[in-house]
Design a protein around this motif. Structure first.
Motif, PDB file in Angstrom:
ATOM      1  N   VAL A   1       0.837  -1.195   0.000  1.00 27.30           N
ATOM      2  CA  VAL A   1       0.000   0.000   0.000  1.00 27.30           C
ATOM      3  C   VAL A   1       0.877   1.252   0.000  1.00 27.30           C
ATOM      4  N   ALA A   2       1.918   1.258   0.811  1.00 28.89           N
ATOM      5  CA  ALA A   2       2.806   2.421   0.876  1.00 28.89           C
ATOM      6  C   ALA A   2       3.461   2.688  -0.480  1.00 28.89           C
ATOM      7  N   ALA A   3       3.869   1.648  -1.180  1.00 25.28           N
ATOM      8  CA  ALA A   3       4.494   1.827  -2.494  1.00 25.28           C
ATOM      9  C   ALA A   3       3.528   2.476  -3.475  1.00 25.28           C
ATOM     10  N   CYS A   4       2.290   2.070  -3.429  1.00 26.89           N
ATOM     11  CA  CYS A   4       1.269   2.661  -4.304  1.00 26.89           C
ATOM     12  C   CYS A   4       1.033   4.128  -3.937  1.00 26.89           C
ATOM     13  N   VAL A   5       0.938   4.399  -2.649  1.00 27.50           N
ATOM     14  CA  VAL A   5       0.700   5.768  -2.195  1.00 27.50           C
ATOM     15  C   VAL A   5       1.880   6.666  -2.563  1.00 27.50           C
ATOM     16  N   VAL A   6       3.085   6.226  -2.271  1.00 26.64           N
ATOM     17  CA  VAL A   6       4.280   7.023  -2.581  1.00 26.64           C
ATOM     18  C   VAL A   6       4.375   7.287  -4.078  1.00 26.64           C
ATOM     19  N   SER A   7       4.114   6.284  -4.885  1.00 27.41           N
ATOM     20  CA  SER A   7       4.190   6.450  -6.341  1.00 27.41           C
ATOM     21  C   SER A   7       3.205   7.503  -6.826  1.00 27.41           C
ATOM     22  N   HIS A   8       1.981   7.429  -6.364  1.00 30.50           N
ATOM     23  CA  HIS A   8       0.964   8.416  -6.747  1.00 30.50           C
ATOM     24  C   HIS A   8       1.321   9.813  -6.243  1.00 30.50           C
ATOM     25  N   HIS A   9       1.740   9.907  -4.993  1.00 30.96           N
ATOM     26  CA  HIS A   9       2.037  11.217  -4.416  1.00 30.96           C
ATOM     27  C   HIS A   9       3.261  11.856  -5.066  1.00 30.96           C
ATOM     28  N   ASN A  10       4.246  11.053  -5.422  1.00 30.53           N
ATOM     29  CA  ASN A  10       5.413  11.607  -6.118  1.00 30.53           C
ATOM     30  C   ASN A  10       5.017  12.160  -7.483  1.00 30.53           C
ATOM     31  N   LEU A  11       4.157  11.460  -8.184  1.00 28.78           N
ATOM     32  CA  LEU A  11       3.678  11.972  -9.471  1.00 28.78           C
ATOM     33  C   LEU A  11       2.859  13.247  -9.280  1.00 28.78           C
TER      34      LEU A  11
END
Length: 149
Positions: free
Chosen positions: A48-58
């Motif tokens: 879940v954290a990887a998905c959140v970080v990826s979206h937030h970085n974009l």
């Protein structure tokens, strides 16, 4: 997980150096990895954290490019994904619980964005739908939304 971490690190390095086109490509690769592995990752919190970080970085990248419409799309997409994950009985309890924990962060990020950049159609629709679903869950006694935010 290691491949995702290396991809994010490359993207962050490009972002810091102002190489935004390269950063975007690496962030998109990291997002694709996180989405493909979302239900397969051994550790639900990491998935879940990887998905959140990826979206937030974009989202951050698009803000830097002065593209708030694109930014809010990524913020809404991950928040909506977490809400759907929390409700999906086919997913493991660990993944659903990790989504619940992270959803408060994605909600706050979305609210912070709106307070700074204003509302957009997708954010307005998502927040109204979240409030309606929460009210319905509480009124029917199906409280898996209660306390999510």
């Amino acid at each position: 997980m290691e491949h995702w971490k290396r991809t994010i690190e490359r993207a962050n390095s490009c972002f810091a150096e102002g190489e935004l086109v390269d950063a975007r490509e690496h962030y998109l690769q990291a997002l694709a990895l996180a989405q493909v592995l979302f239900e397969r990752w051994n550790n639900a919190d990491e998935a879940v954290a990887a998905c959140v970080v990826s979206h937030h970085n974009l989202a951050d990248l698009h803000l830097r490019l002065n593209q708030p419409e694109e930014s809010v799309e990524y913020l809404c997409a991950i928040h909506q994904r977490l809400l759907q994950t929390m409700q999906n009985p086919r997913l493991t309890p660990a993944l659903r619980e990790a989504a619940l924990r992270q959803s408060s962060k994605t909600y706050v990020e979305l609210l912070n964005f709106i307070s700074e950049h204003g509302e957009y159609p997708r954010s307005d629709l998502l927040l109204k739908s979240t409030v309606a679903q929460s009210s319905h869950a509480l009124s029917t006694g199906n409280g898996h939304y209660s306390g999510a935010h």
